[in-house]
Design a protein around this motif. Structure first.
Motif, PDB file in Angstrom:
ATOM      1  N   UNK A 120      10.892-109.610 -50.057  1.00  0.00           N
ATOM      2  CA  UNK A 120       9.438-109.537 -50.062  1.00  0.00           C
ATOM      3  C   UNK A 120       8.856-110.359 -51.220  1.00  0.00           C
ATOM      4  N   UNK A 121       9.484-110.251 -52.397  1.00  0.00           N
ATOM      5  CA  UNK A 121       8.975-110.983 -53.565  1.00  0.00           C
ATOM      6  C   UNK A 121       9.181-112.489 -53.444  1.00  0.00           C
ATOM      7  N   UNK A 122      10.246-112.894 -52.760  1.00  0.00           N
ATOM      8  CA  UNK A 122      10.444-114.339 -52.540  1.00  0.00           C
ATOM      9  C   UNK A 122       9.272-114.923 -51.765  1.00  0.00           C
ATOM     10  N   UNK A 146       4.326-108.972 -60.863  1.00  0.00           N
ATOM     11  CA  UNK A 146       5.455-109.894 -60.645  1.00  0.00           C
ATOM     12  C   UNK A 146       5.143-111.261 -61.236  1.00  0.00           C
ATOM     13  N   UNK A 147       3.944-111.763 -60.978  1.00  0.00           N
ATOM     14  CA  UNK A 147       3.564-113.077 -61.525  1.00  0.00           C
ATOM     15  C   UNK A 147       3.490-113.022 -63.055  1.00  0.00           C
ATOM     16  N   UNK A 166      16.578-113.611 -61.036  1.00  0.00           N
ATOM     17  CA  UNK A 166      17.520-112.566 -61.469  1.00  0.00           C
ATOM     18  C   UNK A 166      16.836-111.657 -62.483  1.00  0.00           C
ATOM     19  N   UNK A 167      16.092-112.237 -63.407  1.00  0.00           N
ATOM     20  CA  UNK A 167      15.381-111.445 -64.421  1.00  0.00           C
ATOM     21  C   UNK A 167      14.369-110.502 -63.780  1.00  0.00           C
ATOM     22  N   UNK A 168      13.781-110.917 -62.659  1.00  0.00           N
ATOM     23  CA  UNK A 168      12.771-110.106 -61.971  1.00  0.00           C
ATOM     24  C   UNK A 168      13.396-109.150 -60.963  1.00  0.00           C
ATOM     25  N   UNK A 169      14.727-109.181 -60.820  1.00  0.00           N
ATOM     26  CA  UNK A 169      15.398-108.273 -59.888  1.00  0.00           C
ATOM     27  C   UNK A 169      15.325-108.723 -58.445  1.00  0.00           C
ATOM     28  N   UNK A 170      14.973-109.991 -58.206  1.00  0.00           N
ATOM     29  CA  UNK A 170      14.905-110.532 -56.847  1.00  0.00           C
ATOM     30  C   UNK A 170      16.298-110.898 -56.356  1.00  0.00           C
ATOM     31  N   UNK A 171      17.106-111.426 -57.279  1.00  0.00           N
ATOM     32  CA  UNK A 171      18.484-111.823 -56.977  1.00  0.00           C
ATOM     33  C   UNK A 171      19.446-111.133 -57.941  1.00  0.00           C
ATOM     34  N   UNK A 230      -6.658-120.177 -58.262  1.00  0.00           N
ATOM     35  CA  UNK A 230      -5.209-120.031 -58.040  1.00  0.00           C
ATOM     36  C   UNK A 230      -4.485-121.304 -58.471  1.00  0.00           C
ATOM     37  N   UNK A 231      -5.062-122.455 -58.123  1.00  0.00           N
ATOM     38  CA  UNK A 231      -4.436-123.734 -58.460  1.00  0.00           C
ATOM     39  C   UNK A 231      -4.381-124.007 -59.961  1.00  0.00           C
ATOM     40  N   UNK A 232      -5.183-123.264 -60.745  1.00  0.00           N
ATOM     41  CA  UNK A 232      -5.137-123.462 -62.201  1.00  0.00           C
ATOM     42  C   UNK A 232      -3.838-122.938 -62.805  1.00  0.00           C
ATOM     43  N   UNK A 233      -3.109-122.090 -62.065  1.00  0.00           N
ATOM     44  CA  UNK A 233      -1.820-121.581 -62.573  1.00  0.00           C
ATOM     45  C   UNK A 233      -0.650-121.997 -61.696  1.00  0.00           C
ATOM     46  N   UNK A 234      -0.921-122.727 -60.615  1.00  0.00           N
ATOM     47  CA  UNK A 234       0.134-123.018 -59.631  1.00  0.00           C
ATOM     48  C   UNK A 234       1.260-123.868 -60.208  1.00  0.00           C
ATOM     49  N   UNK A 235       0.941-124.706 -61.218  1.00  0.00           N
ATOM     50  CA  UNK A 235       1.985-125.578 -61.785  1.00  0.00           C
ATOM     51  C   UNK A 235       3.124-124.776 -62.402  1.00  0.00           C
ATOM     52  N   UNK A 236       2.829-123.553 -62.880  1.00  0.00           N
ATOM     53  CA  UNK A 236       3.878-122.713 -63.461  1.00  0.00           C
ATOM     54  C   UNK A 236       4.882-122.247 -62.410  1.00  0.00           C
ATOM     55  N   UNK A 237       4.416-122.120 -61.166  1.00  0.00           N
ATOM     56  CA  UNK A 237       5.225-121.474 -60.126  1.00  0.00           C
ATOM     57  C   UNK A 237       5.800-122.433 -59.093  1.00  0.00           C
ATOM     58  N   UNK A 238       5.499-123.733 -59.202  1.00  0.00           N
ATOM     59  CA  UNK A 238       5.873-124.671 -58.143  1.00  0.00           C
ATOM     60  C   UNK A 238       7.371-124.677 -57.882  1.00  0.00           C
ATOM     61  N   UNK A 239       8.183-124.826 -58.927  1.00  0.00           N
ATOM     62  CA  UNK A 239       9.633-124.890 -58.723  1.00  0.00           C
ATOM     63  C   UNK A 239      10.191-123.554 -58.234  1.00  0.00           C
ATOM     64  N   UNK A 240       9.541-122.474 -58.610  1.00  0.00           N
ATOM     65  CA  UNK A 240       9.947-121.156 -58.098  1.00  0.00           C
ATOM     66  C   UNK A 240       9.604-121.058 -56.612  1.00  0.00           C
ATOM     67  N   UNK A 241       8.466-121.656 -56.236  1.00  0.00           N
ATOM     68  CA  UNK A 241       8.062-121.657 -54.826  1.00  0.00           C
ATOM     69  C   UNK A 241       9.019-122.503 -53.988  1.00  0.00           C
ATOM     70  N   UNK A 242       9.370-123.701 -54.476  1.00  0.00           N
ATOM     71  CA  UNK A 242      10.333-124.552 -53.765  1.00  0.00           C
ATOM     72  C   UNK A 242      11.652-123.806 -53.563  1.00  0.00           C
ATOM     73  N   UNK A 243      12.123-123.164 -54.633  1.00  0.00           N
ATOM     74  CA  UNK A 243      13.406-122.454 -54.571  1.00  0.00           C
ATOM     75  C   UNK A 243      13.316-121.266 -53.615  1.00  0.00           C
ATOM     76  N   UNK A 244      12.198-120.534 -53.675  1.00  0.00           N
ATOM     77  CA  UNK A 244      12.019-119.379 -52.788  1.00  0.00           C
ATOM     78  C   UNK A 244      12.025-119.812 -51.324  1.00  0.00           C
ATOM     79  N   UNK A 245      11.345-120.910 -51.001  1.00  0.00           N
ATOM     80  CA  UNK A 245      11.321-121.410 -49.626  1.00  0.00           C
ATOM     81  C   UNK A 245      12.727-121.799 -49.174  1.00  0.00           C
TER      82      UNK A 245
END
Length: 881
Positions: free
Chosen positions: A780-782, A625-626, A757-762, A692-707
């Protein structure tokens, strides 16, 4: 018939016979000039040129510059100095590459390089011309040169040569640049001038030439013997560079050029081309080297600084002598002592060390070429992220091995210990204190030193994070040094300043054990000779690969113009805010150009599992998924992930097992399957969190949106429903993950929704395209994305519990962070806090700074802090369920 008439007829018949013989010898053309080189040459010259051609190659980016020129354009190569070897090299090499190659050498005479037949034809042609016109035949007045250029041949012009200048200035010989300007005015197709340099000596010049320079020529203009020896013994050290091609038609149509007549247009064109070539050569060799003492004297005797020292002495009731002495001590403490011999030795040592430490150093050659190109315009400020002490060495090493001068490097004063301090100084390091507070004179001397370096044209490397990141993610920018550099530019030290954001990433960092100790509250060990000796143990292990990426250069001149910011009319507070915003821009540029490594992706999959144990199948699903999201975002993946992702990820999992980060629940399992159960070692979670934190910047806005989606607690929602919580998280974690001034929250949410949407989550709602539905597997993926924030939420919750007990004024700085950590440890033991990686001093420091700065916690009331605590508790519960 008289005797005179008979003699006249005899002479006429002789002339006719001579002309017939000449015509027979010359064939169909009378155009034979020494400036045309047909391609044949003598044995010795051919052998020398062949050696140069075989050993010396163009970089691909140089070839591309020529290939990109339209085929019907006229091409003229321009060299600073007149060298026959350079002409012959370009003629031979470009011909082999099937590129336009020079055949017409303006003001060149290839007499001794031509075959005997060609020389004879030349003499006969010119004798015939003289017999008819009683003057010598000239390649310019007969329009031979212009005719050959129009017929598709390429030219070669040298810009600076004493004899040619004398002929133009005194003998009124035609100026080749005047000739091609006149030609350009009479034709429609453009003439393209390509400035080129063959740099025989890539070392920077000393200000005071030595005896060898006097005898054999300087580095900038080596004599024939020095060039010959370099070609014969060290052809691999010679550098060939092409500057960006110049469209002559566009040049002479510039308003300031168009109004001049052709003669003065030629003068301006020559000056312009020489300036380009000088800057191009300087981008390879670096500025002229001055001694440390000379730099010191230049700084301390500058009028503006002398006036400041007098004012400082008066205000602080000191004698001028004592103030001057203090300033001299500061310069000695700060200044580098650039030494080429030490740099050459260091290059050899580092080549050996890096081969032992790393599997590979991965760089993008196109990015390095772009950086070198931009360095011809103005000094560079290299801005890498700072994750390891090796950052100091890797970047200069890469630049040195790509024919760029080593930069001057801002290093912490803690690295000035013997014996490394003196060696670092000679490698270009200058030392800086951690803080300038209470030291205005030191601050002034340091800023004067930076200004001097820039005015001399040196490139500078700074770490705007201040120190090494112990968490794996980038730290907030420190505006002090950055502000001084920008101030030096606005004070006129240089015409512009280009900042190069640079990502340096490691599969493994050497200091991970030390970082773990510091994050958990241990004391940082100072850098000493003893620690240097003990560092030899690192050479016994391999640390994977190093990834280095150079982002687009940012012109401070252009940035100030875009922001419409007038530094002369702003307060110091406004100026520092401007500098800080620019610092965030640089940090974001580093993040966007980062490389996702397999260690970072797998560490994320491991730590984002809700429990300490998990199956391989569940971990693999998270990894996929990542990976899918990174590919969707067009993030740069490490080379191994692109070539063979499955084997790479399997190798890293086995590495984590062998390093005791994770272990098999059943040690008797001979083969790992989808149902194999792993357990995360509790005492290694902080190290995994670093990766983990070396790649976290890629996912931050996705994490905010998921929360934000999870908090809505329904399967259908609109993007506007997410804005409030997204903005809340972005604001709260401002010191953890930095804002991007180019985007707003709604845009980031929209991007994240498209990724989901591309990942089939929404999926978009069929009846209302502004609404979105969560799929059966989406919930679950969110949580897999929201889990990136869980350690930070727990850290910030702990900080609020501290303030609830002690208030904002009880402790300060490190004492406060350690007290919060003490509370966090108790909460972790009581299982109120579940993640050991949340017990981070750095997280606590950022949390306390935010809550105090945003006035969430005050001595008067606890309404806001209680509200934040409730929200954080609710979000932790939603993610953990």
């Amino acid at each position: 018939m008289t005797l005179f008439q008979k003699l006249k007829n005899f002479i006429l018949q002789i002339r006719i016979k001579i002309r017939c013989a000449i015509k027979y010898m010359l064939g169909n053309t009378y155009d034979y000039f020494l400036c045309f080189y047909p391609g044949n040459t003598g044995f010795f010259t051919k052998k020398l040129i062949r050696r140069l051609v075989n050993k010396l190659n163009f970089d691909e980016h140089n070839i591309k510059k020529i290939k990109d020129i339209e085929k019907d354009n006229i091409i003229v190569y321009a060299s600073k100095n007149k060298r026959y070897v350079d002409f012959l090299y370009y003629h031979t090499k470009l011909k082999l590459l099937d590129l336009p190659y020079p055949q017409i050498g303006f003001d060149f005479r290839f007499f001794f390089l031509l075959p005997v037949k060609r020389v004879l034809q030349f003499f006969l042609c010119h004798i015939d011309y003289f017999l008819h016109n009683f003057q010598l035949k000239d390649a310019y007045s007969t329009n031979y040169v212009t005719k050959e250029l129009l017929n598709g041949k390429s030219g070669f012009i040298s810009l600076i040569e004493e004899e040619d200048f004398y002929n133009r200035f005194v003998q009124s010989s035609p100026d080749p640049l005047f000739v091609i300007i006149e030609l350009q005015k009479n034709i429609n197709k453009p003439i393209i001038i390509i400035p080129e340099s063959i740099i025989y000596i890539t070392k920077p010049m000393r200000k005071d030439p030595g005896l060898t320079d006097l005898l054999f020529g300087t580095h900038a203009k080596p004599g024939r013997i020095k060039r010959f020896l370099t070609i014969w013994r060290h052809p691999n050290k010679i550098k060939v560079e092409f500057a960006s091609p110049i469209n002559l038609k566009e040049f002479i149509e510039r308003p300031e050029i168009e109004q001049l007549d052709s003669e003065f247009q030629a003068h301006r064109l020559r000056k312009y081309l020489v300036d380009i070539l000088n800057r191009q050569i300087k981008s390879v060799t670096g500025p002229v080297l001055k001694s440390r003492q000379e730099i010191t004297e230049d700084i301390l005797t500058k009028k503006a600084l002398r006036e400041y020292l007098a004012e400082y002495a008066s205000q602080n009731k000191l004698t001028l002598k004592k103030t001057h002495k203090k300033a001299a001590v500061y310069i000695k403490e700060i200044a580098a002592n650039y030494n080429l011999q030490i740099i050459n030795i260091a290059s050899w040592v580092l080549t050996w060390a890096f081969k032992n430490l790393f599997d590979e150093l991965i760089v993008n050659q196109d990015e390095i070429n772009r950086m070198r190109e931009i360095s011809t315009k103005a000094p560079l400020v290299l801005v890498p992220c700072h994750k390891s002490h090796l950052d100091y060495l890797l970047l200069p090493y890469i630049m040195f091995h790509n024919n760029m001068p080593c930069p001057h490097i801002a290093a912490g004063k803690n690295l000035s210990f013997w014996p490394l301090g003196p060696l670092f100084r000679r490698g270009g390091a200058f030392f800086i204190r951690r803080t300038f507070k209470g030291a205005p004179l030191y601050s002034k001397i340091f800023s004067s030193y930076l200004e001097k370096l820039l005015s001399e044209g040196f490139n500078i490397k700074i770490f705007i994070e201040g120190g090494r990141s112990r968490t794996g993610k980038l730290l907030a920018p420190k505006p002090g040094g950055l502000g001084m550099l920008i101030n030096a530019y606005t004070s006129g030290a240089c015409p512009d300043l280009y900042f190069i954001p640079i990502f340096i990433g490691y599969d493994r960092v050497l200091e991970e054990a030390a970082y773990l100790k510091e994050i958990e509250g241990g004391k940082k060990n100072p850098e000493t000779l003893k620690s240097l000796i003990s560092a030899r143990k690192f050479l016994k292990k391999k640390y994977g690969k190093v990834y280095m990426r150079f982002n687009e250069p940012i012109s401070i001149k252009q940035y100030i113009k875009e922001k419409n910011f007038d530094t002369s009319k702003t307060s110091s507070k406004e100026y520092m805010q401007f500098v800080k915003n620019f610092g965030y821009k640089l940090i974001n540029s580093i993040n966007t150009n980062a490389v996702a490594t397999p260690h970072g992706i797998i560490a994320s999959a491991v730590l984002n599992c809700p429990r300490n144990s998990f199956s391989k199948g569940l971990m693999t699903a998270r990894i996929n998924t990542y990976m899918n999201m990174l590919i969707y975002m067009n993030i740069e993946l490490s080379e191994s992930l692109l070539i063979d992702p499955d084997n790479t990820l399997e190798l890293v999992i086995n590495t984590f097992i062998s390093r005791d980060f994770i272990e098999l629940a059943d040690e008797d399992d001979d083969e790992m399957t989808e149902n194999t159960i792993f357990i995360v070692k509790d005492n290694k979670r902080a190290i995994l969190d670093y990766y983990k934190n070396s790649v976290i910047s890629f996912f931050v806005h996705y994490a905010y949106t998921a929360v934000a989606i999870l908090e809505i607690d329904r399967f259908q929602f609109s993007a506007s429903d997410l804005v409030t919580r997204f903005n809340f998280l972005e604001k709260m974690f401002i010191d953890e993950f930095f804002f991007n001034e180019k985007t707003i929250g709604e845009e980031d949410i929209e991007r994240a929704i498209k990724g989901f949407i591309n990942e089939g989550i929404l999926v978009p709602d069929v009846s209302d395209f502004d609404m979105f539905n969560i799929t059966s597997k989406g919930l679950r993926k969110l949580k897999w994305f929201a889990s990136f924030l869980l350690p930070f939420l727990e850290s910030y919750k702990t900080a609020l519990l501290y303030f609830e007990k002690y208030g904002p004024d009880k402790h300060t700085g490190k004492d406060r962070s350690k007290k919060i950590q003490s509370i966090g440890t108790k909460l972790y033991k009581g299982k109120i806090i579940t993640l050991k990686e949340s017990l981070s001093l750095i997280n606590y420091k950022n949390a306390a700074n935010f809550f105090i700065k945003a006035k969430i916690v005050t001595a008067e009331d606890t309404i806001q802090s209680d509200s934040y605590k409730k929200i954080i508790d609710r979000l932790i519960l939603l993610i953990s369920l």
